[in-house]
Write an enzyme that holds these catalytic residues in place. Structure first.
Site, mmCIF file in Angstrom:
data_model
loop_
_atom_site.group_PDB
_atom_site.id
_atom_site.type_symbol
_atom_site.label_atom_id
_atom_site.label_comp_id
_atom_site.label_asym_id
_atom_site.label_seq_id
_atom_site.Cartn_x
_atom_site.Cartn_y
_atom_site.Cartn_z
ATOM 1 N N PHE A 112 0.866 -1.178 0.164
ATOM 2 C CA PHE A 112 -0.035 -0.047 0.082
ATOM 3 C C PHE A 112 0.898 1.281 -0.059
ATOM 4 C CE2 PHE A 112 -1.974 -3.236 2.385
ATOM 5 C CZ PHE A 112 -3.266 -3.588 1.588
ATOM 6 N N ASN A 134 -3.730 -5.479 -6.739
ATOM 7 C CA ASN A 134 -4.298 -5.649 -5.323
ATOM 8 C C ASN A 134 -3.423 -6.164 -4.302
ATOM 9 O OD1 ASN A 134 -5.889 -6.439 -3.286
ATOM 10 N ND2 ASN A 134 -7.766 -6.990 -4.573
ATOM 11 N N ALA A 135 -3.178 -5.737 -3.434
ATOM 12 C CA ALA A 135 -2.200 -6.202 -2.254
ATOM 13 C C ALA A 135 -2.383 -7.403 -1.825
ATOM 14 C CB ALA A 135 -2.064 -5.261 -1.192
ATOM 15 N N ASP A 185 0.533 -0.509 5.222
ATOM 16 C CA ASP A 185 -0.139 0.670 5.652
ATOM 17 C C ASP A 185 -1.455 0.616 4.838
ATOM 18 O OD1 ASP A 185 -1.159 3.179 6.577
ATOM 19 O OD2 ASP A 185 0.488 4.298 5.323
ATOM 20 N N CYS A 215 -5.816 3.094 9.939
ATOM 21 C CA CYS A 215 -6.050 4.215 9.940
ATOM 22 C C CYS A 215 -7.702 4.403 10.001
ATOM 23 C CB CYS A 215 -5.709 5.135 8.924
ATOM 24 S SG CYS A 215 -5.938 4.492 7.086
#
Ligand SMILES: C[S@@+](CC[C@H](N)C(=O)[O-])C[C@H]1O[C@@H](n2cnc3c(N)ncnc32)[C@H](O)[C@@H]1O
Length: 398
Positions: A230, A280-281, A301, A341
């Site tokens: 990310f 896409n991670a 992240d 987050c």
């Protein structure tokens, strides 16, 4: 609500609403009003107890979040005077904690006593988000007050967030002062320079809340093979290279962010041992599982998986999968940096997910460092959700 009778510019609170005010919570919801005021969206109104005694003043909204509190007490505030005072105070707070930072968040909403305003400074250019009608209706005056408190060459309104409709605010990007910079700005972000696209970059242009984290973890970079998952415009990976990482693999789904990251590599004159994977991670991590790739340092992240309470379970699943896959890719003695987050995902939830992931992966971890949002994104003790950025640096033990 017992009655829809509207009293001129006064909202009457029920006991729960009064208790929230006593606890200095800056939001009053529709369900906590005995009587709604006779006023328009965005008006400055008083809120009172049943006997009519004024408890404070705030900005009225027709949405469920009815009042954003500006002041507690009987005296009606001068809205623009209050804005000027609080902008000055917010700037002084940043000056206390930051010396010589070129980019920082000048205003972080409620935490700076300015609910509905987020203002990020990149050099002399201000990137502004206004999400409350009470400010938006005076947008030109608001811009003028910002300009008077600090020298600015441009103010760019970046109003694109999803909740604007409830406030009757249009989605728009436009200059309120000067012009939108035609080219991305070259800004010092932590220890390196980065290009920030004020018009089209994510958030207000960059993720200022993680700006100083690479410097906090820099002892982990030297000689390390790093996975920056990310990665956006390469902030972590580029810092790693600058601090002597042997190689960085960066994973990001936005091709335009990767293009800027490549330019960031060049403007800093960094070695070119950086690989970019656009995708896409989750898929990339699954592929890395089968290839059995290994890294000294894995940084995760991700975007907010649970901005609201209803998404906590799915967020837990997403974080856990990433943490397990990340841990499985780390060499003995390596580290995982894992950030969340999500406003509704607490520190304790994150710690328990990371613990579950380490148990499921059969990998023992110890906490090297805890990460929290920085000085320019202060949280309010009265509003736990404002404490949104949390993270842990975990050392993998053999
Ligand atoms: C919180 S930001 C990361 C900020 C970055 N670490 C930095 O230092 O600026 C999340 C990033 O993940 C990207 N993203 C979101 N979902 C993704 C996915 N499924 N796979 C890969 N990248 C994703 C977004 O485009 C965004 O750049």
């Amino acid at each position: 609500m017992p009655s829809e009778k509207r009293l001129a510019r006064r909202a009457v609170l029920d006991e729960t609403g009064l208790e929230r005010v006593r606890m200095m919570h800056p939001w009053i919801f529709r369900g906590n009003l005995r009587q709604v005021p006779q006023c328009a969206q965005g008006d400055l109104i008083a809120f009172t107890d049943r006997a009519g005694s004024i408890k404070g003043w705030g900005l009225w909204s027709e949405s469920a979040l009815s009042i954003r509190v500006l002041t507690y007490g009987t005296k009606e505030p001068d809205q623009m005077g209050l804005l000027r005072e609080r902008l000055t105070s917010a700037l002084n707070w940043r000056k206390t904690w930051y010396q010589g930072e070129e980019a920082f968040r000048w205003v972080h909403g409620e935490a700076d006593g300015l609910p509905g305003i987020v203002a990020d400074l990149y050099g002399d250019v201000l990137s502004l988000q206004i999400s409350a009608a009470g400010w938006y209706r005076h947008i030109d005056k608001v811009a003028d007050v910002f300009r008077k408190v600090r020298k600015l060459s441009a103010i760019v309104l970046r109003n694109e967030t999803k909740h604007l409709e409830k406030e009757g605010i249009p989605k728009e990007v436009r200059a309120l002062l000067g012009e939108i910079p035609k080219e991305p700005l070259k800004i010092k972000m932590g220890s390196i320079y980065e290009l920030v696209d004020i018009e089209k970059g994510q958030k207000t242009g960059a993720y200022l809340d993680v700006k100083n984290i690479p410097d906090m973890i820099s002892p982990l970079f030297k000689g390390a093979r790093v996975l920056d998952c990310f990665s956006y415009q390469g902030h972590f990976g580029l810092h790693a290279l600058a601090a002597g990482a042997s190689e960085v693999v960066a994973v990001e789904q936005s091709q335009s962010a990767i293009e800027i990251a490549k330019k960031n590599l060049e403007i800093n004159g960094l070695p070119k041992n950086m690989e970019w994977i656009c995708g896409n991670a989750f898929d990339v991590m699954r592929k890395m599982d089968s290839d059995r790739e290994r890294f000294d340092l894995v940084i995760m992240d991700p975007p907010p998986f649970s901005p609201a309470k209803g998404q906590v379970d799915s967020a837990r699943r997403g974080y856990k999968e990433l943490a397990i896959r990340g841990l499985n890719r780390i060499k003995d003695g390596g580290h995982l940096v894992f950030l969340s987050c999500s406003h509704a995902f607490t520190r304790e939830m994150l710690l328990s997910v990371l613990n579950e992931a380490s148990v499921d992966a059969g990998i023992s971890c110890r906490i090297a460092l805890e990460i929290h949002q920085p000085f320019d994104h202060p949280a309010l003790s009265a509003v736990p959700e404002t404490d949104y950025l949390k993270g842990f640096v975990m050392g993998v033990q053999s």
